[in-house]
Design a protein around this motif. Structure first.
Motif, PDB file in Angstrom:
ATOM      1  N   ARG A 224      -3.872  10.966  10.354  1.00 25.79           N
ATOM      2  CA  ARG A 224      -4.319  12.201   9.718  1.00 25.79           C
ATOM      3  C   ARG A 224      -4.943  13.154  10.717  1.00 25.79           C
ATOM      4  O   ARG A 224      -5.278  14.293  10.365  1.00 25.79           O
ATOM      5  CB  ARG A 224      -5.305  11.887   8.588  1.00 25.79           C
ATOM      6  CG  ARG A 224      -4.628  11.233   7.383  1.00 25.79           C
ATOM      7  CD  ARG A 224      -5.432  11.381   6.110  1.00 25.79           C
ATOM      8  NE  ARG A 224      -4.687  10.894   4.953  1.00 25.79           N
ATOM      9  CZ  ARG A 224      -3.806  11.607   4.270  1.00 25.79           C
ATOM     10  NH1 ARG A 224      -3.572  12.875   4.622  1.00 25.79           N
ATOM     11  NH2 ARG A 224      -3.178  11.091   3.231  1.00 25.79           N
TER      12      ARG A 224
ATOM     13  N   PRO B 294       2.899  11.876   7.100  1.00 21.19           N
ATOM     14  CA  PRO B 294       3.674  12.874   6.352  1.00 21.19           C
ATOM     15  C   PRO B 294       2.841  13.565   5.273  1.00 21.19           C
ATOM     16  O   PRO B 294       1.957  12.954   4.661  1.00 21.19           O
ATOM     17  CB  PRO B 294       4.791  12.038   5.714  1.00 21.19           C
ATOM     18  CG  PRO B 294       4.919  10.840   6.593  1.00 21.19           C
ATOM     19  CD  PRO B 294       3.534  10.552   7.081  1.00 21.19           C
ATOM     20  N   GLU B 295       3.113  14.842   5.048  1.00 19.03           N
ATOM     21  CA  GLU B 295       2.385  15.604   4.031  1.00 19.03           C
ATOM     22  C   GLU B 295       2.583  15.013   2.644  1.00 19.03           C
ATOM     23  O   GLU B 295       1.746  15.196   1.752  1.00 19.03           O
ATOM     24  CB  GLU B 295       2.843  17.066   4.044  1.00 19.03           C
ATOM     25  CG  GLU B 295       2.455  17.818   5.309  1.00 19.03           C
ATOM     26  CD  GLU B 295       2.871  19.274   5.254  1.00 19.03           C
ATOM     27  OE1 GLU B 295       3.456  19.689   4.228  1.00 19.03           O
ATOM     28  OE2 GLU B 295       2.601  20.004   6.226  1.00 19.03           O
ATOM     29  N   SER B 296       3.682  14.283   2.449  1.00 23.66           N
ATOM     30  CA  SER B 296       3.960  13.682   1.149  1.00 23.66           C
ATOM     31  C   SER B 296       3.065  12.490   0.843  1.00 23.66           C
ATOM     32  O   SER B 296       3.007  12.034  -0.304  1.00 23.66           O
ATOM     33  CB  SER B 296       5.428  13.236   1.079  1.00 23.66           C
ATOM     34  OG  SER B 296       5.713  12.286   2.105  1.00 23.66           O
ATOM     35  N   ALA B 297       2.352  11.986   1.853  1.00 23.61           N
ATOM     36  CA  ALA B 297       1.476  10.832   1.636  1.00 23.61           C
ATOM     37  C   ALA B 297       0.328  11.226   0.714  1.00 23.61           C
ATOM     38  O   ALA B 297      -0.297  12.266   0.901  1.00 23.61           O
ATOM     39  CB  ALA B 297       0.933  10.325   2.969  1.00 23.61           C
ATOM     40  N   PRO B 298       0.039  10.414  -0.303  1.00 25.99           N
ATOM     41  CA  PRO B 298      -1.093  10.705  -1.196  1.00 25.99           C
ATOM     42  C   PRO B 298      -2.391  10.837  -0.407  1.00 25.99           C
ATOM     43  O   PRO B 298      -2.558  10.201   0.640  1.00 25.99           O
ATOM     44  CB  PRO B 298      -1.131   9.495  -2.137  1.00 25.99           C
ATOM     45  CG  PRO B 298       0.265   8.942  -2.100  1.00 25.99           C
ATOM     46  CD  PRO B 298       0.753   9.189  -0.700  1.00 25.99           C
TER      47      PRO B 298
ATOM     48  N   ASP C 204      11.090   2.712  -1.684  1.00 26.70           N
ATOM     49  CA  ASP C 204      10.724   4.123  -1.774  1.00 26.70           C
ATOM     50  C   ASP C 204      11.966   4.971  -1.490  1.00 26.70           C
ATOM     51  O   ASP C 204      12.333   5.181  -0.328  1.00 26.70           O
ATOM     52  CB  ASP C 204       9.619   4.437  -0.769  1.00 26.70           C
ATOM     53  CG  ASP C 204       9.109   5.866  -0.873  1.00 26.70           C
ATOM     54  OD1 ASP C 204       9.569   6.597  -1.775  1.00 26.70           O
ATOM     55  OD2 ASP C 204       8.262   6.257  -0.056  1.00 26.70           O
ATOM     56  N   GLY C 205      12.635   5.437  -2.533  1.00 25.22           N
ATOM     57  CA  GLY C 205      13.861   6.199  -2.352  1.00 25.22           C
ATOM     58  C   GLY C 205      15.016   5.295  -1.972  1.00 25.22           C
ATOM     59  O   GLY C 205      15.093   4.145  -2.385  1.00 25.22           O
TER      60      GLY C 205
END
Length: 267
Positions: free
Chosen positions: A149, A193-197, A228-229
């Protein structure tokens, strides 16, 4: 399949292990997925289990100690030649020691640390146990990376403590550098990644080789885990992020046309 009997160079991700509340369940899941044979230890070792391929160690699966509320994760250990010296360097560089240096019988010495951005990792000074002894085969450790982060803080920390060089492969919307030792890639550090909670902290991710990413992803589901996907192709292999049947995440990766097979590959 390549076997290794020599100590890993300083800073190399040399071992991974998993501490879970249900060790037997984990042993069954990973043996079913990777073909591991897991030998649980005795009471003196805390029943720590050694996972093997063809009689060679590849990973550890242990029991969470009673009374300890710690998250179940795959922990990456970096090889060091002097764990006390490295622990001191970590604190000097702004990190912290989460678990002090511990002698593990005749196997070696370990400690657990966190970088300044909060990513937790282990240190391993080899005694009788050098770490993983198998590469370039399904079920073997393929790659380790720190997803942070605070990339701007994490990158110089690992350079200062372990002397890594960097190969920047950043792209649109992400920063990522390959960690180099004597010009040889050994791992990576990048942005989470920005998609991480938002509750997901900085962490070290472990990748394991598989022969077929799609078939292994299907096997994960069959064994009670989740995917995941869908598996996707990258220049480094076809990969997928998966979760075991106790909620522990890790990556699987298979050679593809872009990556080619690693030297010594044996499926």
């Amino acid at each position: 399949m390549v076997f290794r009997d020599e100590r890993w160079p300083e800073g190399t991700p040399s071992w991974v292990d998993l501490m879970v509340s249900d060790q037997e369940k984990a042993m069954a899941f990973y043996s079913g997925l990777f073909g591991w044979t897991v030998h649980p230890g005795d009471a003196e070792s805390g029943f720590y289990g050694m996972a093997e391929l063809r009689g060679r160690s590849v990973a550890g699966i242990g029991r969470t100690p009673p009374g300890q509320d710690v998250p179940a994760v795959w922990t990456t250990y970096l090889a060091v030649s002097d764990v006390d010296r490295t622990a001191a360097a970590i604190t000097e560089a702004g990190g912290q020691i989460v678990m002090p240096v511990l002698e593990v019988m005749k196997a070696g010495w370990m400690a657990v640390a966190a970088d300044p951005a909060g990513a937790v990792f282990g240190l391993w000074e080899a005694g009788d146990h050098i770490g993983t002894q198998v590469t370039a085969a399904p079920g073997a450790l393929a790659w380790n990376e720190c997803l942070s982060r605070d990339y701007a803080v994490a990158k110089p920390f690992y350079e200062q403590v372990f002397g890594f060089g960097f190969q920047d492969i950043s792209g649109d919307g992400f920063d990522y550098s390959v960690l180099l030792l004597d010009g040889r890639p050994v791992g990576g550090v990048g942005t989470l990644p920005e998609s991480a909670p938002p509750q997901v902290p900085s962490y070290w991710a472990a990748y394991f080789w598989v022969a077929d990413a799609d078939a292994s992803a299907a096997k994960v589901i069959e064994l009670g885990g989740t995917v995941d996907g869908k598996p996707f192709d990258t220049p480094f292999g076809r990969q997928a992020r998966v979760t075991d049947d106790q909620g522990v995440s890790f990556m699987i990766i298979a050679p593809n046309e872009q990556s080619g097979e690693p030297e010594g590959w044996e499926a």
